[in-house]
Enzyme design. Structure first.
Site, PDB file in Angstrom:
ATOM      1  N   THR A 200     -14.498  21.842  75.772  1.00 17.69           N
ATOM      2  CA  THR A 200     -15.850  21.425  76.154  1.00 17.69           C
ATOM      3  C   THR A 200     -15.817  20.579  77.416  1.00 17.69           C
ATOM      4  O   THR A 200     -16.595  20.819  78.358  1.00 17.69           O
ATOM      5  CB  THR A 200     -16.513  20.649  75.002  1.00 17.69           C
ATOM      6  OG1 THR A 200     -16.798  21.562  73.935  1.00 17.69           O
ATOM      7  CG2 THR A 200     -17.826  20.003  75.452  1.00 17.69           C
TER       8      THR A 200
ATOM      9  N   GLN B 207     -10.852  31.159  74.019  1.00 17.38           N
ATOM     10  CA  GLN B 207     -10.524  32.108  72.949  1.00 17.38           C
ATOM     11  C   GLN B 207      -9.506  33.157  73.369  1.00 17.38           C
ATOM     12  O   GLN B 207      -9.120  33.996  72.555  1.00 17.38           O
ATOM     13  CB  GLN B 207     -11.806  32.803  72.460  1.00 17.38           C
ATOM     14  CG  GLN B 207     -12.799  31.887  71.778  1.00 17.38           C
ATOM     15  CD  GLN B 207     -12.304  31.342  70.450  1.00 17.38           C
ATOM     16  OE1 GLN B 207     -11.355  31.849  69.854  1.00 17.38           O
ATOM     17  NE2 GLN B 207     -12.952  30.287  69.962  1.00 17.38           N
TER      18      GLN B 207
ATOM     19  N   CYS C 110     -19.527  25.681  66.630  1.00 14.82           N
ATOM     20  CA  CYS C 110     -20.277  24.673  67.383  1.00 14.82           C
ATOM     21  C   CYS C 110     -21.785  24.810  67.199  1.00 14.82           C
ATOM     22  O   CYS C 110     -22.554  23.972  67.661  1.00 14.82           O
ATOM     23  CB  CYS C 110     -19.930  24.756  68.870  1.00 14.82           C
ATOM     24  SG  CYS C 110     -18.203  24.364  69.200  1.00 14.82           S
TER      25      CYS C 110
ATOM     26  N   SER D 243      -8.112  25.236  75.478  1.00 20.96           N
ATOM     27  CA  SER D 243      -8.202  24.198  74.456  1.00 20.96           C
ATOM     28  C   SER D 243      -6.981  24.237  73.560  1.00 20.96           C
ATOM     29  O   SER D 243      -6.507  25.315  73.173  1.00 20.96           O
ATOM     30  CB  SER D 243      -9.464  24.412  73.615  1.00 20.96           C
ATOM     31  OG  SER D 243      -9.553  23.442  72.582  1.00 20.96           O
TER      32      SER D 243
ATOM     33  N   HIS E  68      -6.578  22.938  70.339  1.00 23.51           N
ATOM     34  CA  HIS E  68      -6.698  23.109  68.886  1.00 23.51           C
ATOM     35  C   HIS E  68      -6.985  24.547  68.473  1.00 23.51           C
ATOM     36  O   HIS E  68      -6.990  24.866  67.283  1.00 23.51           O
ATOM     37  CB  HIS E  68      -7.736  22.141  68.297  1.00 23.51           C
ATOM     38  CG  HIS E  68      -9.167  22.521  68.495  1.00 23.51           C
ATOM     39  ND1 HIS E  68      -9.932  23.074  67.500  1.00 23.51           N
ATOM     40  CD2 HIS E  68      -9.973  22.404  69.568  1.00 23.51           C
ATOM     41  CE1 HIS E  68     -11.159  23.282  67.948  1.00 23.51           C
ATOM     42  NE2 HIS E  68     -11.202  22.892  69.201  1.00 23.51           N
TER      43      HIS E  68
ATOM     44  N   THR F  95      -6.032   6.669  80.925  1.00 26.80           N
ATOM     45  CA  THR F  95      -4.661   6.853  80.458  1.00 26.80           C
ATOM     46  C   THR F  95      -4.558   8.150  79.657  1.00 26.80           C
ATOM     47  O   THR F  95      -5.361   8.407  78.759  1.00 26.80           O
ATOM     48  CB  THR F  95      -4.222   5.668  79.578  1.00 26.80           C
ATOM     49  OG1 THR F  95      -4.322   4.475  80.353  1.00 26.80           O
ATOM     50  CG2 THR F  95      -2.792   5.848  79.107  1.00 26.80           C
TER      51      THR F  95
END
Length: 377
Positions: A71, A180, A324, A200, A202, A239
């Site tokens: 995102t 994806q 989502c 992404s 995850h 950081t």
């Protein structure tokens, strides 16, 4: 035995990534900007993770900017690229079937005075490259289209259309949401011909809270995010989240090769469809031009939300659409022009390389039980 078939929503963290995250939190916990041995050790881990993640798109590690996920990567790309070129034009192009993080970013641009063209899909859910090209103009400054649709699995190949888009819209920055696709499809950042790609962690057996934006050298962004210490070449100050970043790198290294995964997914998809073949009230929406690790279908006469809960009670886990969307009607299926009855009863089944035939068998048995016990609406 439970069956997890919601891998397009998120994946189980692999042991290698979990171990690396723990190591970074408890042993190699220095700040990579610190000028001492613990800082240097963390910096080496950051460099190694960047090189590993770069292999997802066969890219130069220098192109990789770490983010908090897909995102943020999408928002950085879209808002940053459009605002960097707004003095040269205000027309931007995307598709009607993008992830909400892309659609909402374009809605923000529209509210800020940009002209947005949203390309509609074909009835099977695919985007015709000719339609995307037709939407482009000489004053277009940004074009964004996803590589693999998160609901239907429909594929869009940038490499087939990017040269023509650049000829017609020489001012345009080209962006692809690869969330994806990366790690499951054989992709090359350079061959795709785009300037920006989002990925992404995850979705690839890394922890939540980490992703990356691939950015071609010379691409200009005006980052809409925080100012600070200038980390990640100033694109994303703050950081670095070293436990998640290092774990992302390990998760990528642990992935089977895309060709190996594709063979497995094709066999699993064939097995799924054969197991469902006798159910005449199941309609499959996945187009022929689609990845084999996402299957979208409807069990007519039963509501998606009710089905998801009924399957979960049998320890079978799937989605009613994009995770989502939080229960909203699918904008992807609506854009495809599907009947309301099919939209309201839709399910998404998504594999990872850990998925087995037993998982699929459990899903099909649970679906039959739900079909026989849930009231027809």
């Amino acid at each position: 035995m439970s069956a997890y078939l919601d891998n397009s929503a998120t994946t189980k963290v692999c042991p290698q990534a979990a171990e690396k995250a723990a190591f970074m939190m408890t042993e190699c916990f220095g700040n990579p900007s610190s000028l001492h041995s613990l800082g240097f050790a963390a910096e080496r881990e950051l460099t190694a993770a960047r090189a590993s993640v770069a292999t997802l798109l066969k890219a130069d590690p220098a192109y990789v900017t770490f983010t908090s996920g897909g995102t943020e990567a999408n928002n950085l790309a879209i808002l940053g690229a459009a605002n960097a070129k707004k003095r040269r034009g205000h027309h931007v192009v995307t598709t009607a079937i993008e992830h909400p993080s892309v659609l909402e970013a374009f809605a923000r641009l529209e509210a800020d005075g940009f002209e947005v063209t949203r390309v509609l899909p074909q009835n099977d859910g695919t985007i015709d490259p000719r339609d995307l090209l037709a939407a482009c103009r000489p004053d277009t400054i940004l074009v964004s289209a996803m590589a693999v649709n998160n609901e239907t699995g429909a594929i869009f190949s940038w490499d087939a259309v990017a040269p023509a888009v650049r000829r017609k819209s020489p001012l345009a920055t080209l962006h692809c949401d690869c969330v994806q696709a990366a790690g499951k499809c054989a992709l090359s950042f350079d061959k795709m011909g785009v300037d920006l790609c989002s990925v992404s962690g995850h979705k690839l057996h890394a922890p939540k809270g980490v992703g990356a934006l691939f950015m071609k050298k010379g691409t200009r962004l005006i980052p809409p995010a925080a100012l600070g210490g200038g980390q990640e070449k100033g694109v994303r100050s703050g950081t670095e989240n070293m436990p998640a970043i290092a774990a992302f790198g390990e998760a990528v290294k642990a992935l089977p090769a895309p060709a190996e995964q594709a063979k497995r997914y094709e066999a699993l998809r064939a097995f799924l469809l054969s197991e469902l073949a006798d159910l005449d009230d199941v309609v499959v929406h996945t187009p022929r031009n689609a990845v084999s690790y996402i299957t979208h279908l409807s069990l007519l006469g039963r509501k998606s939300e009710t089905l998801v809960h009924a399957l979960a009670e049998q320890e079978v886990f799937v989605s009613g659409g994009s995770a989502c969307a939080k229960g909203k009607k699918s904008h992807v299926l609506e854009a495809m022009g599907l009947p309301a009855a099919e939209i309201d009863s839709s399910l998404r089944i998504s594999f990872s390389h850990e998925t087995t035939e037993d998982d699929i068998r459990a899903f099909c048995n649970a679906l039959r039980t739900a079909r026989d016990t849930l009231a027809h609406v």
